[in-house]
Structures are given as structure tokens and as C-alpha cells.
Design a protein around this motif. Structure first.
Motif, PDB file in Angstrom:
ATOM      1  N   PHE A 159      -2.720 -10.900   4.046  1.00 30.09           N
ATOM      2  CA  PHE A 159      -2.090 -11.034   2.725  1.00 30.09           C
ATOM      3  C   PHE A 159      -1.089  -9.902   2.546  1.00 30.09           C
ATOM      4  O   PHE A 159      -1.098  -8.929   3.327  1.00 30.09           O
ATOM      5  N   HIS A 167     -12.008 -12.917   4.802  1.00 31.98           N
ATOM      6  CA  HIS A 167     -12.835 -12.859   3.592  1.00 31.98           C
ATOM      7  C   HIS A 167     -13.395 -14.216   3.213  1.00 31.98           C
ATOM      8  O   HIS A 167     -13.299 -15.167   4.005  1.00 31.98           O
ATOM      9  N   SER A 197      -7.321 -19.247  -0.423  1.00 30.88           N
ATOM     10  CA  SER A 197      -7.579 -17.823  -0.705  1.00 30.88           C
ATOM     11  C   SER A 197      -8.672 -17.694  -1.759  1.00 30.88           C
ATOM     12  O   SER A 197      -9.082 -18.675  -2.380  1.00 30.88           O
ATOM     13  N   VAL A 198      -9.138 -16.484  -1.973  1.00 31.70           N
ATOM     14  CA  VAL A 198     -10.199 -16.279  -2.977  1.00 31.70           C
ATOM     15  C   VAL A 198      -9.682 -16.681  -4.356  1.00 31.70           C
ATOM     16  O   VAL A 198     -10.345 -17.411  -5.101  1.00 31.70           O
ATOM     17  N   SER A 199      -8.474 -16.261  -4.667  1.00 32.88           N
ATOM     18  CA  SER A 199      -7.933 -16.558  -6.010  1.00 32.88           C
ATOM     19  C   SER A 199      -7.675 -18.057  -6.179  1.00 32.88           C
ATOM     20  O   SER A 199      -7.808 -18.588  -7.273  1.00 32.88           O
ATOM     21  N   GLN A 232     -10.203 -10.586  -7.251  1.00 34.44           N
ATOM     22  CA  GLN A 232     -11.286  -9.713  -6.811  1.00 34.44           C
ATOM     23  C   GLN A 232     -11.251  -8.375  -7.552  1.00 34.44           C
ATOM     24  O   GLN A 232     -10.175  -7.824  -7.768  1.00 34.44           O
ATOM     25  N   GLY A 272      -2.745  -5.895  -2.338  1.00 38.19           N
ATOM     26  CA  GLY A 272      -3.788  -6.741  -2.914  1.00 38.19           C
ATOM     27  C   GLY A 272      -5.182  -6.227  -2.532  1.00 38.19           C
ATOM     28  O   GLY A 272      -5.305  -5.212  -1.839  1.00 38.19           O
ATOM     29  N   PRO A 273      -6.231  -6.950  -2.908  1.00 36.08           N
ATOM     30  CA  PRO A 273      -7.595  -6.480  -2.639  1.00 36.08           C
ATOM     31  C   PRO A 273      -7.922  -6.334  -1.149  1.00 36.08           C
ATOM     32  O   PRO A 273      -8.541  -5.358  -0.745  1.00 36.08           O
ATOM     33  N   THR A 274      -7.453  -7.291  -0.328  1.00 41.88           N
ATOM     34  CA  THR A 274      -7.779  -7.199   1.104  1.00 41.88           C
ATOM     35  C   THR A 274      -7.069  -6.005   1.737  1.00 41.88           C
ATOM     36  O   THR A 274      -7.662  -5.239   2.511  1.00 41.88           O
ATOM     37  N   ASP A 275      -5.828  -5.811   1.349  1.00 43.49           N
ATOM     38  CA  ASP A 275      -5.045  -4.665   1.848  1.00 43.49           C
ATOM     39  C   ASP A 275      -5.674  -3.363   1.371  1.00 43.49           C
ATOM     40  O   ASP A 275      -5.808  -2.401   2.130  1.00 43.49           O
ATOM     41  N   GLY A 327       0.013 -12.867  -1.932  1.00 46.40           N
ATOM     42  CA  GLY A 327      -1.208 -12.080  -2.090  1.00 46.40           C
ATOM     43  C   GLY A 327      -1.388 -11.802  -3.562  1.00 46.40           C
ATOM     44  O   GLY A 327      -0.443 -11.944  -4.361  1.00 46.40           O
ATOM     45  N   THR A 328      -2.601 -11.353  -3.960  1.00 45.75           N
ATOM     46  CA  THR A 328      -2.751 -11.105  -5.403  1.00 45.75           C
ATOM     47  C   THR A 328      -2.235  -9.721  -5.775  1.00 45.75           C
ATOM     48  O   THR A 328      -2.247  -9.364  -6.944  1.00 45.75           O
ATOM     49  N   GLY A 329      -1.742  -8.981  -4.789  1.00 50.13           N
ATOM     50  CA  GLY A 329      -1.007  -7.752  -5.132  1.00 50.13           C
ATOM     51  C   GLY A 329       0.267  -8.131  -5.880  1.00 50.13           C
ATOM     52  O   GLY A 329       0.449  -7.741  -7.040  1.00 50.13           O
ATOM     53  N   ALA A 347      -3.171 -16.858  -4.265  1.00 47.19           N
ATOM     54  CA  ALA A 347      -2.561 -16.299  -3.053  1.00 47.19           C
ATOM     55  C   ALA A 347      -2.520 -17.313  -1.917  1.00 47.19           C
ATOM     56  O   ALA A 347      -2.608 -16.948  -0.740  1.00 47.19           O
TER      57      ALA A 347
HETATM   58  C1  MLT Z   1      -5.295 -10.551  -1.368  1.00 51.64           C
HETATM   59  O1  MLT Z   1      -5.601  -9.561  -0.730  1.00 51.64           O
HETATM   60  O2  MLT Z   1      -4.137 -10.807  -1.749  1.00 51.64           O
HETATM   61  C2  MLT Z   1      -6.386 -11.499  -1.765  1.00 51.64           C
HETATM   62  O3  MLT Z   1      -7.496 -11.367  -0.921  1.00 51.64           O
HETATM   63  C3  MLT Z   1      -5.833 -12.856  -1.823  1.00 51.64           C
HETATM   64  C4  MLT Z   1      -6.872 -13.812  -2.270  1.00 51.64           C
HETATM   65  O4  MLT Z   1      -7.715 -14.169  -1.427  1.00 51.64           O
HETATM   66  O5  MLT Z   1      -6.851 -14.208  -3.438  1.00 51.64           O
END
Ligand code: MLT
Length: 312
Positions: free
Chosen positions: A24, A80, A149-151, A192, A28-31, A173-175, A145
Motif C-alpha cells: 500500500f 494483512h 483491502s481492510v478498509s 485500522q 497508511g497503517p501497513t506502512d 492506501g488509507t494513508g 484502499a
Molecule cells: C493501508 O496500509 O493503506 C491499509 O492497510 C489499506 C487497507 O487495507 O485498508
């Protein structure tokens, strides 16, 4: 040649920098989780770890690319609950199998999901928020994202349970999505916790509920979905480290040990906990626990998302 071969053999793995793929966009959360665990992992391994952001396809682009790297321990990745749980339900032609294409290393952090909106959204609580979504439906924009993705997956589930039909807006990404939420370009998303805590504390966004049975110590004033009247929406995400399948045994063991050391590092623990992350302990750590988690998450999300798609 003999001398160089001997030298390499003596040096062993790792003898050069390692690439950690984040599927992503940065920020964002993963980063965020990748950049928290990478330094102590690098210290344990004795070589630098560089982050490679490869966004796209809800995370599946970067995971697919990383899964095709040589299984030599020099390319690892953060996957994830989306890439290794929800994706199979939403991609007909996923180019990897979350439970078979990888050597699992271990979970890095559990990440509860929070319903967040732009700070001036016209609703005082979750009930009012859902009412607004139901009455003004598609005029509201929901960020995510990318498919799977999680979102996106938790956002779809939320919409199905709340009987809402907002307009989806996709980001790398959600960033980047969070930037637009703060500036009011987009109305809400399910994200997240590690990505929302700093902005909630700064008062630049608002939260309606956290989708876990208990409140988070990092967000004590945010009610649970159960308290807020949407008990069926209980989802939690997680981020974990994977490698391409068939690593040499000693390489796999060194990576598992490096992540374990990172999760015991006081700085890592303090940063993850402050952001509402949940640190795996004991039996929750390591490859076997992650393999079991991936298998149970794929089994759990497939029917739930197929049903959510059907209800659209
Ligand atoms: C992200 O890092 O942007 C998130 O994990 C994206 C997502 O899965 O919503």
C-alpha cells in the motif's frame, strides 16, 4: 572463486540488505507497522531492511510481486487481513493462495477497525451517522484502499449491516485516504486503529465507534459498536510478515527470530500500543500461529463477503 564462495558461506544469511514490500502507499497503517518493526528486525539480522511500497489492487499487486521473488530471504512482505483473508472472496483470479504461496513469518500487530468520518460530519453519534447514510445514501463518499483491502472489506460489511449505499472512492492506501478525510474531500471510512489515533487525538477527524467487543486503551472515549447500537459489526484486522515459499530453513528461522525480537523491543511495544495496536504474545507469535490465522480468516471472510456482495 573458491575464496569468495567460502566467504559467502561463512558470512551466511543475510549478507546484503533485505527488501520489505508494503503493498500500500506510504503513510497508511501497513506502512506504519512496517516502519516500526523494520529497524529492530534489521538490528537482529545485522543488515539494513528497506521498505518498498508497491500499491495497487487492494494490496494484491504488491503481494503477487513479492510472492514471485526468489525464496532467499532478501524479499519479504507485510500482508494483512485483506490480502491474506478477504482477497480470495473478491478476486476470481487471485495470483496467489494466502495459505499456500508463502512461508509465514509471524503476526506483527492486531489492528482493531474504527468507523471514522470527517470532523464536521452532520451526525452526533453512530445512530445518527447511519441514519444520515440511509437517507442521503450515495451523496456520501466512503474511502477505501482497493478491492479486498481492510478498509474495503470491512467497509462493505459495515454498509451491508447498516443498510447504507454510499459511493466508494478508491485510494492507493488509507494513508492518502486519511489526507482527504482530514480535508473533507471524503466523508468516512472503516480504517485500522494505528492509522486513526494520531488524527483523533489532533481533533482533525471524528470516530463513531470501534468494531471490537472492548474499547481500546488508546481510544478510551470511542464507544464499541456494541455500545453504539451496531453489535453485528465486529471486525478486527491484523498485519503480518510473510516470505516467498521454500525459504532455506536457517533463513526462515532467522526471520522468525528477528520479528520475535522486534516485538519484544520496548520502543516497538510502546509505539504500537500508543497507536492502539495489539502485540501478539507467546503462542500468538510465529509461523504456525500465522498459518492458522490465515486459514481461519479466509474461511471466515469468504462467506461474509460473498453475502455482502449479494446484498449490494
Ligand atoms: C493501508 O496500509 O493503506 C491499509 O492497510 C489499506 C487497507 O487495507 O485498508
Amino acid at each position: 572463486v573458491a575464496a569468495s564462495v567460502t566467504a559467502t558461506a561463512e558470512e551466511g544469511y543475510p549478507s546484503r540488505p533485505i527488501s520489505l514490500v508494503v503493498p500500500f502507499a506510504a503513510g497508511g497503517p501497513t506502512d506504519t507497522i512496517a516502519r516500526i518493526i523494520a529497524p529492530p528486525m534489521a538490528k537482529a539480522l545485522g543488515r539494513p531492511i528497506t521498505i518498498a511500497n508497491i500499491p495497487g489492487g487492494g494490496g494484491t499487486t504488491g503481494i503477487t510481486e513479492a510472492s514471485r521473488a526468489k525464496p532467499d530471504g532478501y524479499t519479504i512482505m507485510v500482508g494483512h487481513m485483506g490480502t491474506h483473508g478477504a482477497a480470495p472472496a473478491l478476486f476470481r483470479t487471485l495470483k496467489y493462495d494466502p495459505a499456500r504461496t508463502f512461508d509465514p513469518i509471524g503476526v506483527a500487530a492486531g489492528t482493531p477497525v474504527v468507523i471514522v468520518a470527517r470532523k464536521d460530519f452532520p451526525a452526533a453519534d453512530l445512530h445518527g451517522f447511519i441514519e444520515a447514510l440511509q437517507t442521503k445514501g450515495s451523496t456520501y463518499n466512503q474511502a477505501h484502499a482497493g478491492v479486498g483491502s481492510v478498509s474495503h472489506s470491512t467497509g462493505m460489511l459495515f454498509d451491508a449491516i447498516a443498510n447504507a449505499r454510499p459511493t466508494f472512492v478508491v485510494y492507493r492506501g488509507t494513508g492518502p485516504a486519511m489526507n482527504d478525510l482530514i480535508s473533507g474531500q471524503v466523508d468516512f471510512l472503516t480504517d485500522q486503529i494505528v492509522n486513526v489515533v494520531p488524527h483523533l487525538q489532533a481533533g482533525t477527524i471524528r470516530a463513531y465507534a470501534i468494531a471490537t467487543p472492548e474499547r481500546s486503551p488508546a481510544l478510551p472515549s470511542v464507544p464499541t459498536t456494541r455500545e453504539a447500537g451496531l453489535p453485528n459489526f465486529e471486525v478486527s484486522a491484523w498485519n503480518a510478515v510473510f516470505a516467498p515459499k521454500n525459504l532455506p530453513k536457517d533463513v526462515h528461522a532467522k526471520l522468525v527470530d528477528a520479528l520475535d525480537k522486534a516485538l519484544d523491543d520496548p520502543t516497538v511495544r510502546e509505539r504500537l500500543l500508543k497507536l492502539g495496536g495489539r502485540i501478539p504474545e507467546g503462542g500468538e507469535r510465529g509461523p504456525a500461529a500465522l498459518q492458522k490465522l490465515v486459514e481461519s480468516e479466509v474461511a471466515r471472510w469468504t462467506p461474509a463477503l460473498r453475502a455482502a456482495v449479494d446484498s449490494e
